[in-house]
Each structure stands twice: as C-alpha cells, then as structure tokens.
Design a protein around this motif. Structure first.
Motif, PDB file in Angstrom:
ATOM      1  N   THR A 285       0.838  -1.192   0.000  1.00 15.59           N
ATOM      2  CA  THR A 285       0.000   0.000   0.000  1.00 15.59           C
ATOM      3  C   THR A 285       0.874   1.243   0.000  1.00 15.59           C
ATOM      4  OG1 THR A 285      -0.119  -0.005   2.413  1.00 15.59           O
ATOM      5  CG2 THR A 285      -1.895  -1.112   1.239  1.00 15.59           C
ATOM      6  N   GLY A 286       0.559   2.203  -0.841  1.00 20.83           N
ATOM      7  CA  GLY A 286       1.270   3.471  -0.850  1.00 20.83           C
ATOM      8  C   GLY A 286       1.882   3.849  -2.164  1.00 20.83           C
ATOM      9  N   GLY A 287       1.986   2.912  -3.110  1.00 23.44           N
ATOM     10  CA  GLY A 287       2.644   3.203  -4.377  1.00 23.44           C
ATOM     11  C   GLY A 287       1.790   4.006  -5.324  1.00 23.44           C
ATOM     12  N   ILE A 288       0.484   3.867  -5.225  1.00 21.34           N
ATOM     13  CA  ILE A 288      -0.430   4.638  -6.067  1.00 21.34           C
ATOM     14  C   ILE A 288      -1.400   5.377  -5.164  1.00 21.34           C
ATOM     15  CG2 ILE A 288      -2.208   4.539  -7.856  1.00 21.34           C
ATOM     16  CD1 ILE A 288      -0.830   2.055  -8.947  1.00 21.34           C
ATOM     17  N   ILE A 289      -1.402   6.671  -5.253  1.00 23.13           N
ATOM     18  CA  ILE A 289      -2.255   7.519  -4.416  1.00 23.13           C
ATOM     19  C   ILE A 289      -3.173   8.322  -5.325  1.00 23.13           C
ATOM     20  CG2 ILE A 289      -2.292   9.425  -2.759  1.00 23.13           C
ATOM     21  CD1 ILE A 289       0.426   8.488  -1.757  1.00 23.13           C
ATOM     22  N   VAL A 290      -4.471   8.143  -5.139  1.00 18.96           N
ATOM     23  CA  VAL A 290      -5.484   8.811  -5.962  1.00 18.96           C
ATOM     24  C   VAL A 290      -6.530   9.421  -5.038  1.00 18.96           C
ATOM     25  CG1 VAL A 290      -7.223   8.512  -7.763  1.00 18.96           C
ATOM     26  CG2 VAL A 290      -5.112   7.163  -7.834  1.00 18.96           C
ATOM     27  N   MET A 291      -6.953  10.612  -5.353  1.00 20.94           N
ATOM     28  CA  MET A 291      -7.971  11.278  -4.567  1.00 20.94           C
ATOM     29  C   MET A 291      -9.358  10.705  -4.852  1.00 20.94           C
ATOM     30  SD  MET A 291      -7.594  12.707  -7.642  1.00 20.94           S
ATOM     31  CE  MET A 291      -6.399  14.032  -7.616  1.00 20.94           C
ATOM     32  N   ASP A 292     -10.325  11.009  -4.000  1.00 17.26           N
ATOM     33  CA  ASP A 292     -11.731  10.716  -4.257  1.00 17.26           C
ATOM     34  C   ASP A 292     -12.350  11.871  -5.049  1.00 17.26           C
ATOM     35  OD1 ASP A 292     -11.469   8.402  -2.794  1.00 17.26           O
ATOM     36  OD2 ASP A 292     -12.505   9.163  -1.005  1.00 17.26           O
ATOM     37  N   LEU A 298     -13.088  16.560  -8.113  1.00 16.23           N
ATOM     38  CA  LEU A 298     -11.878  15.898  -7.643  1.00 16.23           C
ATOM     39  C   LEU A 298     -11.375  16.559  -6.358  1.00 16.23           C
ATOM     40  CD1 LEU A 298      -9.753  15.309 -10.870  1.00 16.23           C
ATOM     41  CD2 LEU A 298     -11.023  13.620  -9.548  1.00 16.23           C
ATOM     42  N   ALA A 299     -11.089  15.743  -5.348  1.00 17.88           N
ATOM     43  CA  ALA A 299     -10.628  16.252  -4.058  1.00 17.88           C
ATOM     44  C   ALA A 299      -9.101  16.353  -4.069  1.00 17.88           C
ATOM     45  CB  ALA A 299     -11.113  15.359  -2.934  1.00 17.88           C
ATOM     46  N   GLY A 300      -8.613  17.256  -4.857  1.00 17.31           N
ATOM     47  CA  GLY A 300      -7.177  17.437  -4.970  1.00 17.31           C
ATOM     48  C   GLY A 300      -6.758  17.583  -6.412  1.00 17.31           C
ATOM     49  N   GLU A 301      -5.536  18.032  -6.576  1.00 18.70           N
ATOM     50  CA  GLU A 301      -5.013  18.313  -7.907  1.00 18.70           C
ATOM     51  C   GLU A 301      -3.978  17.286  -8.343  1.00 18.70           C
ATOM     52  OE1 GLU A 301      -2.845  22.119 -10.201  1.00 18.70           O
ATOM     53  OE2 GLU A 301      -3.359  22.210  -8.054  1.00 18.70           O
ATOM     54  N   TYR A 302      -3.467  16.489  -7.385  1.00 20.91           N
ATOM     55  CA  TYR A 302      -2.325  15.627  -7.673  1.00 20.91           C
ATOM     56  C   TYR A 302      -2.600  14.176  -7.317  1.00 20.91           C
ATOM     57  CZ  TYR A 302       0.151  20.078  -7.902  1.00 20.91           C
ATOM     58  OH  TYR A 302       0.541  21.342  -8.230  1.00 20.91           O
ATOM     59  N   ILE A 303      -1.961  13.291  -8.075  1.00 26.82           N
ATOM     60  CA  ILE A 303      -1.902  11.878  -7.754  1.00 26.82           C
ATOM     61  C   ILE A 303      -0.430  11.462  -7.774  1.00 26.82           C
ATOM     62  CG2 ILE A 303      -4.185  11.445  -8.748  1.00 26.82           C
ATOM     63  CD1 ILE A 303      -2.763  10.161 -11.147  1.00 26.82           C
ATOM     64  N   SER A 304      -0.160  10.239  -7.342  1.00 23.80           N
ATOM     65  CA  SER A 304       1.217   9.754  -7.317  1.00 23.80           C
ATOM     66  C   SER A 304       1.250   8.299  -7.766  1.00 23.80           C
ATOM     67  CB  SER A 304       1.801   9.882  -5.906  1.00 23.80           C
ATOM     68  OG  SER A 304       3.116   9.365  -5.859  1.00 23.80           O
ATOM     69  N   VAL A 305       2.224   7.975  -8.601  1.00 16.35           N
ATOM     70  CA  VAL A 305       2.465   6.600  -9.036  1.00 16.35           C
ATOM     71  C   VAL A 305       3.960   6.337  -8.876  1.00 16.35           C
ATOM     72  CG1 VAL A 305       2.388   4.937 -10.934  1.00 16.35           C
ATOM     73  CG2 VAL A 305       0.550   6.629 -10.671  1.00 16.35           C
ATOM     74  N   ALA A 306       4.315   5.312  -8.104  1.00  9.44           N
ATOM     75  CA  ALA A 306       5.716   4.992  -7.877  1.00  9.44           C
ATOM     76  C   ALA A 306       6.217   4.043  -8.956  1.00  9.44           C
ATOM     77  CB  ALA A 306       5.904   4.362  -6.500  1.00  9.44           C
ATOM     78  N   LEU A 307       7.438   4.304  -9.418  1.00 12.81           N
ATOM     79  CA  LEU A 307       8.098   3.453 -10.403  1.00 12.81           C
ATOM     80  C   LEU A 307       9.385   2.914  -9.797  1.00 12.81           C
ATOM     81  CD1 LEU A 307       7.719   5.585 -13.665  1.00 12.81           C
ATOM     82  CD2 LEU A 307       6.160   3.865 -12.736  1.00 12.81           C
ATOM     83  N   ILE A 412     -11.193  11.144   0.729  1.00 12.41           N
ATOM     84  CA  ILE A 412      -9.739  11.240   0.629  1.00 12.41           C
ATOM     85  C   ILE A 412      -9.378  12.422  -0.265  1.00 12.41           C
ATOM     86  CG2 ILE A 412      -7.634  10.071  -0.148  1.00 12.41           C
ATOM     87  CD1 ILE A 412      -8.994   8.787   2.301  1.00 12.41           C
ATOM     88  N   TYR A 413      -8.506  13.283   0.227  1.00 13.92           N
ATOM     89  CA  TYR A 413      -7.985  14.367  -0.608  1.00 13.92           C
ATOM     90  C   TYR A 413      -6.466  14.276  -0.650  1.00 13.92           C
ATOM     91  CZ  TYR A 413      -6.826  17.141   3.607  1.00 13.92           C
ATOM     92  OH  TYR A 413      -6.305  17.595   4.799  1.00 13.92           O
ATOM     93  N   THR A 414      -5.875  14.776  -1.710  1.00 17.64           N
ATOM     94  CA  THR A 414      -4.427  14.716  -1.883  1.00 17.64           C
ATOM     95  C   THR A 414      -3.825  16.111  -1.805  1.00 17.64           C
ATOM     96  OG1 THR A 414      -4.608  14.844  -4.295  1.00 17.64           O
ATOM     97  CG2 THR A 414      -4.550  12.639  -3.306  1.00 17.64           C
ATOM     98  N   ASP A 419       8.141  17.782   1.048  1.00 13.82           N
ATOM     99  CA  ASP A 419       9.224  17.386   0.152  1.00 13.82           C
ATOM    100  C   ASP A 419       8.776  17.279  -1.298  1.00 13.82           C
ATOM    101  OD1 ASP A 419       7.587  15.234   0.534  1.00 13.82           O
ATOM    102  OD2 ASP A 419       9.197  13.768   0.829  1.00 13.82           O
ATOM    103  N   GLY A 420       7.576  17.746  -1.593  1.00 13.05           N
ATOM    104  CA  GLY A 420       7.068  17.701  -2.959  1.00 13.05           C
ATOM    105  C   GLY A 420       6.349  16.428  -3.313  1.00 13.05           C
ATOM    106  N   THR A 421       6.401  15.405  -2.445  1.00 15.02           N
ATOM    107  CA  THR A 421       5.686  14.171  -2.725  1.00 15.02           C
ATOM    108  C   THR A 421       4.186  14.374  -2.525  1.00 15.02           C
ATOM    109  OG1 THR A 421       6.076  13.463  -0.449  1.00 15.02           O
ATOM    110  CG2 THR A 421       7.589  12.637  -2.143  1.00 15.02           C
ATOM    111  N   VAL A 422       3.407  13.529  -3.182  1.00 12.51           N
ATOM    112  CA  VAL A 422       1.952  13.583  -3.055  1.00 12.51           C
ATOM    113  C   VAL A 422       1.539  12.649  -1.924  1.00 12.51           C
ATOM    114  CG1 VAL A 422      -0.257  13.149  -4.182  1.00 12.51           C
ATOM    115  CG2 VAL A 422       1.659  14.134  -5.490  1.00 12.51           C
ATOM    116  N   HIS A 423       0.833  13.181  -0.956  1.00 17.67           N
ATOM    117  CA  HIS A 423       0.285  12.382   0.137  1.00 17.67           C
ATOM    118  C   HIS A 423      -1.210  12.669   0.240  1.00 17.67           C
ATOM    119  CE1 HIS A 423       3.880  10.565   2.073  1.00 17.67           C
ATOM    120  NE2 HIS A 423       4.473  11.482   1.345  1.00 17.67           N
ATOM    121  N   TYR A 424      -1.849  11.969   1.139  1.00 21.81           N
ATOM    122  CA  TYR A 424      -3.300  12.131   1.257  1.00 21.81           C
ATOM    123  C   TYR A 424      -3.696  12.225   2.722  1.00 21.81           C
ATOM    124  CZ  TYR A 424      -4.081   7.329   2.891  1.00 21.81           C
ATOM    125  OH  TYR A 424      -4.093   6.165   3.641  1.00 21.81           O
ATOM    126  N   ALA A 425      -4.895  12.710   2.941  1.00 21.79           N
ATOM    127  CA  ALA A 425      -5.531  12.683   4.255  1.00 21.79           C
ATOM    128  C   ALA A 425      -7.010  12.452   4.025  1.00 21.79           C
ATOM    129  CB  ALA A 425      -5.288  13.989   5.014  1.00 21.79           C
TER     130      ALA A 425
END
Length: 1004
Positions: A285-292, A298-307, A412-414, A419-425
């Motif tokens: 859990t944690g590699g792909i972060i998407v808002m609701d 959309l609850a946020g402007e950013y998503i994150s996908v880890a490579l 969930i919002y992002t 540090d510039g990473t995308v997180h959620y709450a």
C-alpha cells in the motif's frame, strides 16, 4: 550556535567484509477504492504483523505457466532454514550492531553444528544451539524456541525482557537463463527482486539489505547476480516488542521471504516493443495515491504513481499520458527537469502527477460517475556515454478508480507535502458551515494508531461522526507507522491541514464562498488513539498555542516508557556520559518532560482499565504530571473505562467524550443536531487564554511550536532542557498594558510567534507593556516586533552591569548560526526533500560497491518508512545541477537536505560541506579527527555519520568510512526510524559489531 560535546573511547580490531554486485529497489501502493473489509485492531501495536499474516497472495507477478514459457526456471530457494538463537537484544539496538555472535566470528562465518553451544542468558544453563525449521508455500518461516522459559523470564523485567534476536540461514540459486531484450546492461548479470517482511535487516552473502520491519509489503531490493550462481541468505530475526507485541507467550517469531524474477527474461514486451527494466509499483500500500471525487469534484489536484528501476542502468521518465479516461482527464508530470525524472539503478521514485478534468468533458455532476483511468509512462533507458540515445519503452498502470463520495461523507484528498511528494488525508466536512460565527472553522485532527492505513481502515474513518461546524481531518503521518507523529510525520499533519485550508479540495464550488467553510490551521482540537494518542500528547505539549483542547486515548508516555531501553547489550560496554549523549537525541520526544506546556489546555485522557497493549499506567502518569504542573487536581481529567481494553467502540466518541467535544467545539454531531436543533446563540471556538503563570519547557527548538506566543529559537547548551518561567502581571486600572516577567534557564534566543504577532494586531489589549527578561527590562508600549526580530542573550558582557539580553532586529544571524531548520539531530534530515550524492572517487572495487549499495539503501529506507522521494546523483552530476553547496543552491534546490556518501577525497560535495567542521574525515591520511580536542582515530573499520548545515537553511548528512567496513558501520546508523539514538555525529568503530554502542569511538 552549537556547543561541541563529545565522548571518546579508543577501540581496535577490524573485521573485513566481502561483497557481491548489488542494487536496491522499493515499491508501495495505496488503493483509494471502495471501502475494504474492516480489520481487527484490538491489538493496535501488532496490527502490522496481523495484517501481513492475513494478506492475500501477491498477484503482481506473472504466474507459473508464464514463467515457464519465457524463463523456464524460477529463483530457487531452499525451504529448510538453519536457526541459531535466541540471544538478548535491546529496543532499537540492532542498528548499532550489538550481535553477540560477532564476538565469535559472526553468524555468517559459522558452520551448522547441532552440538555447538553459544552463550545466551535467555536459555536454561545460559547456552543456546542450532536447529532447523521449514518455510511454508506462502514464504513464511516460523521459528520456535521450545527450551526458553518465556513466562519466567518476563517476571522480573516485564515484556521488554522478551525482546530477542536470532539468526536464520538458507540458500538461493539464480536461474541459468538467457538475458532478454529488456536488459540493456552489458554486465551479463540477472536481476532478481528480494524482500523479507518482519525483519530489520538481512544479508545476501556478505551484503547487508534492509528488511520490511512493519510488513508494509511495498519494497523490493534488486540484486544483479550471475546466472546459475548460488548465494547464502542470512536473516537477523528480531522480536521487537513494539511491533509484534509483548503479551503473547511464547513470543511469535516469524518472517516472510520473497525472491522473484522481476519479469520473464526473454520477453520483449507486447508486439515486440522495447520493455524497459522498470516497473509500476503494485505491491503493498502506498505506491499509487489517488484522490476521491466529492459530488463530481476531484478532491485534490495531484496523484502519485511509484516506479521502480530493476535494471543496471538509470532510466528517465520523459512524460506521462492518459490512455483510458483521456476524454475526461488530462495528466502531466508535476516535477520534471528539462531532461525528465531520472531513476537511479535499482531505486524507486514516487512520481507526482497533476490530474485535471478537461473542460466540457461531460455534463456537470456526472463527469466522474464510475470513472477510472490508466496512465502510460514514456521511459528512456540511459546508455553509458550515449546521453539521449537510449531505447524508449513504455510502462502502463492498471485501471485506477476514482471513488465517488457524497458531500458530508468521509473522503480522501491529496496534497503536496513538504518534500514535494503527493500524500493524502481523509476529511469529514462540517454539516452546517453557514452557522459558523467566525470566518473559519476549527479542526478536529485525529491521529491514527500504529499500523493503520487511513484510507483502508473503515473503523478509523467512521469513529468520528460529522459535526455541525467543525472539520475533522485524519492525516496519515506519511505511512501507517510513520515517525510516531514526530518530525516528518507532524509536518505531514500540518501540511495536510494547511492544504485543506488553502485549496478546499473536495468542497463543491457553491460552498467555497461561505465564510465558515475554511478550516483554521491554528485552532486544533487534538485527538488520537494508541500511537496516535501519544501523538495527541505530543501535539499538545509541543504546539500548545494551536490547541483548543485534547483527547489522547490509550497514548503512551514516550517510546522509552512503552518498551524500556534497559535491555541494551551495549549498556555493559558504555558509561553514563555516552548513554546521555545518545539519549539526548530522542529526549525531545518525551511528552512527560514537556508537560508544563499543557498548562491552560483542557485535556481529557481516555484509557481502558484492562488495556494490555498500552497499559493505563501511561494515561494515569500523564494526568498526574499535568495536574502537578498546573498545581490543580482538576486541570486534566482521566476517563478510565472499566473492563475495556485497547480498542473499543466509542473509545473516542462515547457519551463522556461527546460531552467534552461539545463543550469545547460548541457544536455537536449531526444526528444529535437533527434531534435537538440549536436555538441559542452559537459561540465562537477560541483557544484558551494564556495562563497568568506558566513554565515553557524546550529540549529541541526544531520540533517546538510556541507557548504563550513565545517561540524558543536557540538553547545555550543544545539538547539540554531549557525553561522559561513566565508571569503575566495585569493592571486593573488606568488602561495599563500588562508586564511580562520571564526567568530563563538554558535559553539563548527566543522570539514572539507569528500567531502572537497577528493576535496583537487584531486585539491591541493583548500587547505587552513591559517585558522583563532575567532582570533586563524592555519598554514594549511603542515597540512593534516583526516576525524576524528576536531576543538574544549576551554571552559576553563588558561588565556585570551590562544588559544580559538584547534585541536582534532581523534574522541575519541564521546565516552563520544553527537555527530551527538546521538544529538537528540527525533524523531532522528527513524533514525536507532528500538528495543523495554518491562520490565517484573511491579507491578499489569493494569500496565502490559498498558506497553504491549504501546510497541505494538510504533511498530505500526513506521511501519505505516515510514514502519520501529521493533523487540519487553522483557528485559531478550534483554540482552541475545545483552548484556549490556553500554558495547556496539554485532555486529548485533551496529546500533540499543532502546525504553525502563518501569523505572529501571521495565526494566533491562532501569536501565543500566539511570545510570548517569540528569533525572531519580524511581517507587519504586514514584519519577521523575531532579538532576542538585534537583527537584522531586511525584504526581500520572507523566510520563517521554526521550532520552539518548546508547553506543557511538546509542540512547535509555525511556518511563515510576509512575503509568499506567503516562506511558500512556508519551507514547502519542512518536514522530511518524513530527511537534510534543518533545525535549530530558519531564516530563508529569496528567493535560495534558485538559491543553495539560500546564500540562507538566518539559522539556529540
């Protein structure tokens, strides 16, 4: 200003290490899908262990038939494991070495011998021996120790005595396969991925790798090995009571081993396309972060996908585009150099992506119904000496759903973290913001317990019910365990609230103009459970001026109280001076030491009377300390529920807690509001007034907010407790402004906080008439303090009659003195974006490989424990990109902390940072030197880990050694988790392998 304090001891004996070619990688994923199944959390602190045991099989790799088709073979692992132990160990001691077997040559040098015995006080007759166990078909290895009398051992030292370590060993064989087109490396090696859950570290041959302590399932290391080669896998099995529990006897001892090919070799990708040696992270859990989406927004402007890069060459993410969903959304990389986002060999990076809806894509309110999308990354593999000419391939995600929520439901919002990473709450909005009497709404911030993934924990998302005029925010702390709601985790909390206040993600457009809809980051009702209960205590003691009130539930006092550090093997080889310096690095997190700061804050502590996870002793002690500091037995209350354990329904919101919430938030939950509509005037929620007398306690200004408007900036002796006793003398006649009388101990510099300066402007009556500091008086009636002004103690007065304190009108002192952003200790390096700089001037292949591995391990640990983004550069690449460290970094790097691998002769960036340092390392001379004491260390196996300011506002950590062993020993102390006793600097010695901290040569 920093006072140099150090502890010295000579040591000898170098233990050589051997190497294989190695690379490291990591992975993680958060699915924001519909609510998953509820997880039992009655044993909060062992939840990570329980979740892993109940997890479904990992399906992120190809099945047996596909492997057989393309590769013909698997990585073979012998299912019989040889086990030796158990031996004692202390809480968080493993990173210091402290392995008793190293005194006898080390486990990796010992042959299996059923008759051999080794000393261990855990066992009858004081000896333990070898035995074997089997790995099951899921990869789990259960280790039993039938001869140990666990219950008897626990009688006199409690559950901390059952913290133990052992070793387990087996072999793996790399398949003898033909390399595929996807591997552009010319070294002839095969990539395999490996990770072990529920362990701290393990070895492949003689190379150390980081395990997955908490069973996140989100990281993998990548090894580059010879086809057909055989390797020894040695696992240090540690039963850490904090993670796996102390109540169950015998203590459970199990770990999971996974070794795989990252994908079939010989596979060229679909339709003959180039297959880059990289993966979209799908495990854990944690590699792909998407808002609701909330009512279609959309609850946020950013998503994150880890490579993850699983090859031998760097890869560059050039672009991202939408495949499915392209008629609705638009995606672009949020952070991108002109040449793309580079991923160092065998590391990973969470890629921040800006996602927005295309205008006019669908009718309003229907645009996201049932929507999901897929992303495709364009990836270039960099070839040596051929920049811009590498092959291009593509990585595609699985379908990523956007969960649909209705306004009023938890969502969930992002946001972009520090540090510039995308997180959620998660957030629960107020139901009746129109009735808010002020221009902003208070925030109930609820901190989860250890092992809880907010988005996947319905019990946590539904514990609090929507309120009339209060926002409820449930942050993550960056990961399920995070950093115990300290440091980087608490910054995540503040950023989550600040982002919600600034952008209102998820709030429908027609509500954004309401005056009461905006949350106020400076009016916080602080709550939490278990580890989050400890976090609520931390918030109240370290950020008291933001507190409306607090309800810490089942919260422990501090990490040393929860599982005592008394069992350290190192204690037999150290003295009180060294132990004091080491412990000073974590005393800032001792909530009990800071309880004077809670005076004036309404607090209701909650505990169950039979809680055997965080016993009620902790809450009882904190309540006593709060009452003692307030000199009032009613100042802080305790609600101890008879017959209840660690978690129970209503632990945070039963009738008792609801009344307390309603009293201080001046609203109620929606169901009660509907039944009993409010007819009386609504009160504005305010923070408590400053008490007339209080004692402000500070151990480290870097982690402290203000109390009574006072922000401590520096201590006279760092990491020693500082106090400010404040008395506010108010005048009852003539309109005189009050006099503030302050008596300080160990305080060098303080200022008035921005929050207080703003309050002065809004309410002139809150201004100070006269300020008296240690007898020095200041007339404040006509003085307007700016945010950059401070009061500083004069350390050298021309005469005894001279003023002890003076006013500094600006913050120019930060250019040449350490301040809250550069204060330390070592773990503070995690509180900004991290760039790892790898030296390119190491002598010898072994040194080169060790440095390369250390860089990748640091990157792995920052991602695994905090989901941080780490850029790895060589020293030449770093200087080309950012310029010289001492002259200030370019604009894009101004908020970047550095981890420098190698000494000055090995790393050009290190040479710039260590100029003028109290502690230096010279690998050409073979010396680590402490200049103020003229102390030099020359013995083989000596290493150095230290932090130094990097420019005026950043930190640089140096990890170096006189030889590969010294570099390895220093690198073990990288502060990847909380509770690690790592101060500003440590000079490591070779005897740490078995003496632990007793092998430290110097520290300060």
């Amino acid at each position: 200003m920093k006072t140099l304090t150090c502890w010295l001891m000579l040591a000898a004996v170098a233990i050589p290490l051997h190497s294989i070619t190695l690379t490291v990688t990591a992975s993680t994923i958060v699915h924001n899908q519909q609510q998953p199944l509820m997880t039992n959390v009655h044993m909060e602190e062992t939840k990570a262990h329980q979740t892993v045991m109940g997890a479904e099989e990992d399906d992120s790799y190809l099945d047996d038939a596909t492997y057989a088709k393309y590769a013909g073979r698997y990585v073979h692992i012998d299912t019989t494991w040889q086990v030796l132990g158990p031996f004692p160990t202390g809480m968080r001691e493993q990173d210091f070495g402290a392995d008793p077997l190293e005194a006898f040559g080390g486990f990796r040098q010992l042959e299996y011998d059923a008759k051999a015995k080794f000393p261990s006080e855990l066992a009858p007759d004081g000896v333990v021996g070898w035995h074997t166990t089997k790995m099951d078909h899921h990869g789990w290895v259960n280790v039993h120790y039938p001869d140990i009398e666990w219950e008897f051992n626990q009688l006199f030292l409690g559950w901390g005595f059952n913290q133990f370590q052992a070793w387990a060993r087996t072999t793996i064989i790399v398949p003898n396969i033909k390399l595929g087109e996807g591997d552009t490396s010319s070294d002839g090696l095969v990539s395999i991925t490996i990770q072990l859950e529920n362990v701290g570290d393990f070895y492949v041959d003689d190379e150390r790798l980081s395990g997955d302590w908490y069973g996140y399932g989100l990281t993998r290391h990548t090894l580059r090995l010879q086809p057909g080669s055989k390797h020894t896998l040695s696992v240090r099995v540690v039963h850490e009571v904090r993670i796996f529990g102390g109540v169950i006897l015998p203590p459970p001892s199990k770990f999971k081993c996974e070794v795989r090919l990252p994908f079939p070799y010989g596979h060229e990708g679909s339709r003959g396309s180039y297959q880059p040696m990289a993966q979209v992270v799908k495990e854990g859990t944690g590699g792909i972060i998407v808002m609701d989406a909330v009512d279609g927004v959309l609850a946020g402007e950013y998503i994150s996908v880890a490579l993850r890069n699983v090859g031998g060459q760097s890869v560059v993410v050039k672009s991202v585009k939408l495949l499915r969903g392209s008629r609705v959304f638009e995606a672009q990389l949020a952070n991108q150099d002109k040449d793309g986002i580079r991923i160092f060999p065998s590391t990973h990076r969470p890629i921040a992506i800006r996602l927005r809806r295309l205008s006019g894509s669908r009718a309003a309110g229907d645009e996201y119904r049932g929507e999901e999308f897929t992303l495709r990354f364009e990836v270039e593999t960099l070839l040596p000496d051929q920049p811009g000419e590498g092959p291009i391939g593509y990585l595609t995600t699985e379908a990523l759903p956007i969960a649909q929520r209705k306004w009023g439901e938890p969502y969930i919002y992002t946001f972009r973290d520090f540090d510039g990473t995308v997180h959620y709450a998660a957030a629960i909005p107020p139901s009746n913001p129109e009735s808010q009497p002020s221009s902003s709404a208070p925030v109930l911030v609820a901190l989860h317990g250890a092992g809880v993934e907010t988005a996947q924990s319905p019990f946590w998302l539904t514990e609090y019910t929507q309120r009339e005029r209060t926002w409820i925010v449930l942050p993550t702390g960056r990961s399920p365990w995070g950093y115990d709601w300290h440091g980087a985790s608490i910054k995540n909390v503040m950023n989550a609230i600040d982002s919600l206040a600034a952008h209102l993600p998820g709030v429908p457009e027609h509500l954004k103009g309401l005056p009461g809809i905006k949350p106020d980051p400076n009016r916080l009702f602080m709550a939490g459970h278990s580890n989050g209960g400890q976090g609520a205590w931390y918030l109240a003691t370290h950020f008291p001026d933001k507190a409306i009130a607090a309800t810490p539930a089942a919260g422990y006092v501090n990490i040393k109280h929860y599982v005592p550090f008394s069992g350290w093997l190192s204690n037999s080889y150290t003295d009180a001076h060294l132990r004091g310096i080491l412990e000073s690095s974590i005393i800032e997190f001792d909530n009990d030491v800071h309880m004077s700061n809670t005076v004036g804050i309404p607090i209701l502590a909650r505990t169950g009377s039979v809680d055997d996870n965080v016993p009620p002793f902790h809450s009882r002690k904190m309540v006593r300390l709060g009452q003692e500091n307030a000199h009032n037995t009613s100042a802080i209350r305790l609600s101890e529920v008879p017959g209840q354990g660690h978690w129970f329904t209503g632990v945070l919101q039963d009738a008792v807690m609801t009344i307390f919430l309603q009293t201080h938030l001046h609203d109620t939950i929606v169901t009660l509001a509907d039944e009993n509509p409010t007819r009386e005037e609504v009160k504005t929620v305010v923070r408590p007034s400053f008490p007339d007398t209080c004692v402000i306690t500070v151990v480290n200004p870097a982690g402290m907010g203000s109390k009574c408007g006072i922000q401590v900036e520096q201590l006279r002796i760092p990491y020693r407790k500082g106090t400010m006793k404040l008395e506010i003398v108010k005048r009852d006649h003539g309109g005189e402004l009050p006099t503030w009388i302050i008596a300080t101990i160990n305080i060098r510099r303080f200022a008035f906080s921005d929050l207080y300066l703003e309050l002065q402007q809004q309410q002139p009556r809150e201004r100070i008439g006269k300020l008296v500091i240690d007898g020095t008086s200041f007339d404040m009636t006509e003085r307007v303090m700016s945010g950059s002004g401070s009061f500083v103690r004069e350390e050298r007065r021309s005469s005894k009659k001279g003023q002890l304190w003076k006013i500094a009108g600006n913050d120019g002192w930060k250019q040449h003195e350490r301040h809250r952003e550069t204060y330390g200790p070592a773990i503070q390096v995690l509180e900004k974006r991290v760039v790892i700089v790898l030296g390119t001037h190491f002598d010898g292949a072994h040194f080169v490989r060790t440095a390369d591995r250390v860089a990748k391990l640091v990157a792995h640990d920052i991602y695994q424990y905090g989901r941080g983004d780490v850029e790895v550069l060589t020293d030449n690449e770093f200087l080309d990109k950012y310029g010289e460290v001492t002259s200030g970094m370019k604009e894009e790097g101004e908020r970047v902390n550095l981890v420098l691998i190698g000494a000055g002769h090995q790393n050009s960036a290190t040479r710039l940072v260590l100029g003028g340092s109290e502690v230096t390392i010279d690998t050409e001379e073979g010396t680590v030197s402490i200049h103020p004491t003229n102390q030099d260390f020359h013995q083989p196996g000596t290493g150095l880990l230290m932090i130094r300011p990097s420019g005026p506002s950043n930190l640089a950590m140096v990890i170096a050694g006189l030889d590969p062993q010294g570099l390895e020993t220093a690198a073990r102390l990288f502060p990847k988790r909380t509770g690690m006793l790592v101060p500003d600097w440590i000079i490591t010695g070779p005897e740490m392998a078995w003496k632990g901290a007793g092998g430290i040569l110097a520290a300060g």
